[in-house]
Design a protein around this motif. Sequence first.
Motif, PDB file in Angstrom:
ATOM      1  N   ILE A 143       0.864  -1.186   0.000  1.00 29.68           N
ATOM      2  CA  ILE A 143       0.000   0.000   0.000  1.00 29.68           C
ATOM      3  C   ILE A 143       0.901   1.238   0.000  1.00 29.68           C
ATOM      4  N   PRO A 144       0.742   2.121  -0.990  1.00 26.55           N
ATOM      5  CA  PRO A 144       1.616   3.303  -1.031  1.00 26.55           C
ATOM      6  C   PRO A 144       1.280   4.306   0.066  1.00 26.55           C
ATOM      7  N   ALA A 145       2.314   4.924   0.595  1.00 34.09           N
ATOM      8  CA  ALA A 145       2.149   6.027   1.549  1.00 34.09           C
ATOM      9  C   ALA A 145       1.871   7.294   0.749  1.00 34.09           C
ATOM     10  N   PRO A 146       1.443   8.360   1.408  1.00 31.28           N
ATOM     11  CA  PRO A 146       1.245   9.625   0.682  1.00 31.28           C
ATOM     12  C   PRO A 146       2.516  10.021  -0.073  1.00 31.28           C
ATOM     13  N   GLY A 147       2.345  10.415  -1.331  1.00 31.95           N
ATOM     14  CA  GLY A 147       3.478  10.813  -2.154  1.00 31.95           C
ATOM     15  C   GLY A 147       4.157   9.658  -2.877  1.00 31.95           C
ATOM     16  N   GLN A 148       3.673   8.433  -2.660  1.00 35.16           N
ATOM     17  CA  GLN A 148       4.238   7.271  -3.346  1.00 35.16           C
ATOM     18  C   GLN A 148       3.254   6.761  -4.400  1.00 35.16           C
ATOM     19  N   GLU A 149       3.795   5.970  -5.340  1.00 33.48           N
ATOM     20  CA  GLU A 149       2.994   5.299  -6.355  1.00 33.48           C
ATOM     21  C   GLU A 149       3.201   3.805  -6.212  1.00 33.48           C
ATOM     22  N   SER A 150       2.138   3.042  -6.411  1.00 29.61           N
ATOM     23  CA  SER A 150       2.257   1.589  -6.468  1.00 29.61           C
ATOM     24  C   SER A 150       2.393   1.176  -7.921  1.00 29.61           C
ATOM     25  N   VAL A 151       3.370   0.312  -8.199  1.00 31.94           N
ATOM     26  CA  VAL A 151       3.519  -0.167  -9.571  1.00 31.94           C
ATOM     27  C   VAL A 151       2.324  -1.016  -9.982  1.00 31.94           C
ATOM     28  N   TRP A 152       1.523  -1.403  -9.028  1.00 32.19           N
ATOM     29  CA  TRP A 152       0.324  -2.192  -9.331  1.00 32.19           C
ATOM     30  C   TRP A 152      -0.838  -1.319  -9.793  1.00 32.19           C
ATOM     31  N   ASP A 153      -0.655   0.007  -9.691  1.00 30.45           N
ATOM     32  CA  ASP A 153      -1.632   0.941 -10.244  1.00 30.45           C
ATOM     33  C   ASP A 153      -1.240   1.404 -11.642  1.00 30.45           C
ATOM     34  N   TYR A 154      -0.062   1.018 -12.111  1.00 35.93           N
ATOM     35  CA  TYR A 154       0.371   1.359 -13.465  1.00 35.93           C
ATOM     36  C   TYR A 154      -0.413   0.502 -14.465  1.00 35.93           C
ATOM     37  N   PRO A 155      -0.587   1.002 -15.687  1.00 35.39           N
ATOM     38  CA  PRO A 155      -1.423   0.293 -16.676  1.00 35.39           C
ATOM     39  C   PRO A 155      -0.688  -0.816 -17.420  1.00 35.39           C
ATOM     40  N   ARG A 156      -1.467  -1.658 -18.037  1.00 33.56           N
ATOM     41  CA  ARG A 156      -0.978  -2.633 -19.008  1.00 33.56           C
ATOM     42  C   ARG A 156      -2.002  -2.642 -20.121  1.00 33.56           C
ATOM     43  N   PRO A 157      -1.685  -2.280 -21.357  1.00 31.38           N
ATOM     44  CA  PRO A 157      -0.359  -1.934 -21.837  1.00 31.38           C
ATOM     45  C   PRO A 157       0.200  -0.688 -21.158  1.00 31.38           C
ATOM     46  N   PRO A 158       1.538  -0.550 -21.194  1.00 32.33           N
ATOM     47  CA  PRO A 158       2.182   0.561 -20.495  1.00 32.33           C
ATOM     48  C   PRO A 158       1.841   1.924 -21.081  1.00 32.33           C
ATOM     49  N   ARG A 159       2.122   2.940 -20.268  1.00 28.79           N
ATOM     50  CA  ARG A 159       1.869   4.342 -20.638  1.00 28.79           C
ATOM     51  C   ARG A 159       3.188   5.102 -20.636  1.00 28.79           C
ATOM     52  N   LEU A 160       3.321   6.019 -21.568  1.00 24.28           N
ATOM     53  CA  LEU A 160       4.489   6.888 -21.672  1.00 24.28           C
ATOM     54  C   LEU A 160       4.107   8.258 -21.143  1.00 24.28           C
ATOM     55  N   GLU A 161       4.981   8.846 -20.315  1.00 23.50           N
ATOM     56  CA  GLU A 161       4.736  10.211 -19.860  1.00 23.50           C
ATOM     57  C   GLU A 161       6.062  10.936 -19.650  1.00 23.50           C
ATOM     58  N   ARG A 162       6.015  12.246 -19.788  1.00 26.70           N
ATOM     59  CA  ARG A 162       7.194  13.070 -19.530  1.00 26.70           C
ATOM     60  C   ARG A 162       7.523  13.027 -18.042  1.00 26.70           C
ATOM     61  N   SER A 163       8.798  13.159 -17.739  1.00 23.65           N
ATOM     62  CA  SER A 163       9.226  13.247 -16.346  1.00 23.65           C
ATOM     63  C   SER A 163       9.961  14.571 -16.143  1.00 23.65           C
ATOM     64  N   PRO A 164       9.550  15.352 -15.149  1.00 23.11           N
ATOM     65  CA  PRO A 164      10.239  16.616 -14.878  1.00 23.11           C
ATOM     66  C   PRO A 164      11.495  16.435 -14.012  1.00 23.11           C
ATOM     67  N   LYS A 165      11.765  15.212 -13.592  1.00 23.05           N
ATOM     68  CA  LYS A 165      12.881  14.969 -12.681  1.00 23.05           C
ATOM     69  C   LYS A 165      14.232  15.129 -13.373  1.00 23.05           C
TER      70      LYS A 165
END
Length: 164
Positions: free
Chosen positions: A7-29
């Motif tokens: 279970i993700p804490a505030p500010g975290q992401e769970s890889v189990w919430d990521y989609p399949r097929p995968p999604r591409l997004e820009r990263s500002p990091k």
Amino acid sequence: MKPVPVIPAPGQESVWDYPRPPRLERSPKRVQIWLGGVQIADTTDAYRVLETSHPPGYYLPPHAFLPGVLHAAPGSSVCEWKGRASYWSLSAGGKTVPGAAWSYERPTAPFADIAGYVALYAGRVDRVTLDGETVTPQPGDFYGGWITSEVVGPFKGIPGSWGW
């Protein structure tokens, strides 16, 4: 064995919430990479690929790398989502790592934005950071995701995860 998502804490992401097929997004990091004691890449112009059970994979524009660092390597592979990958060796500071990186020169339409962008195995270079945090490589020799404190698993690549 069926994985039990953390279970993700505030500010975290769970890889189990990521989609399949995968999604591409820009990263500002800010992505910084070192090899052979030399900083070989530095950019805030990266993309990340998000796929169920995988920590994000990051793709950097080739101009983010110092000149002469990237060298075409033999071989290729096929991703069912992104298309045919080409491989790259990395050289800096007297160190060369064969096949440490890959790119999709002609990716499938959903991933067109990463054409020519370069991803790499974090465990094959000295160090990779995202906004100053040192990245942990995704487990296993096949996967190239980057683990930070912002993502929780379990992650594909750990023992017993091949069938996930």
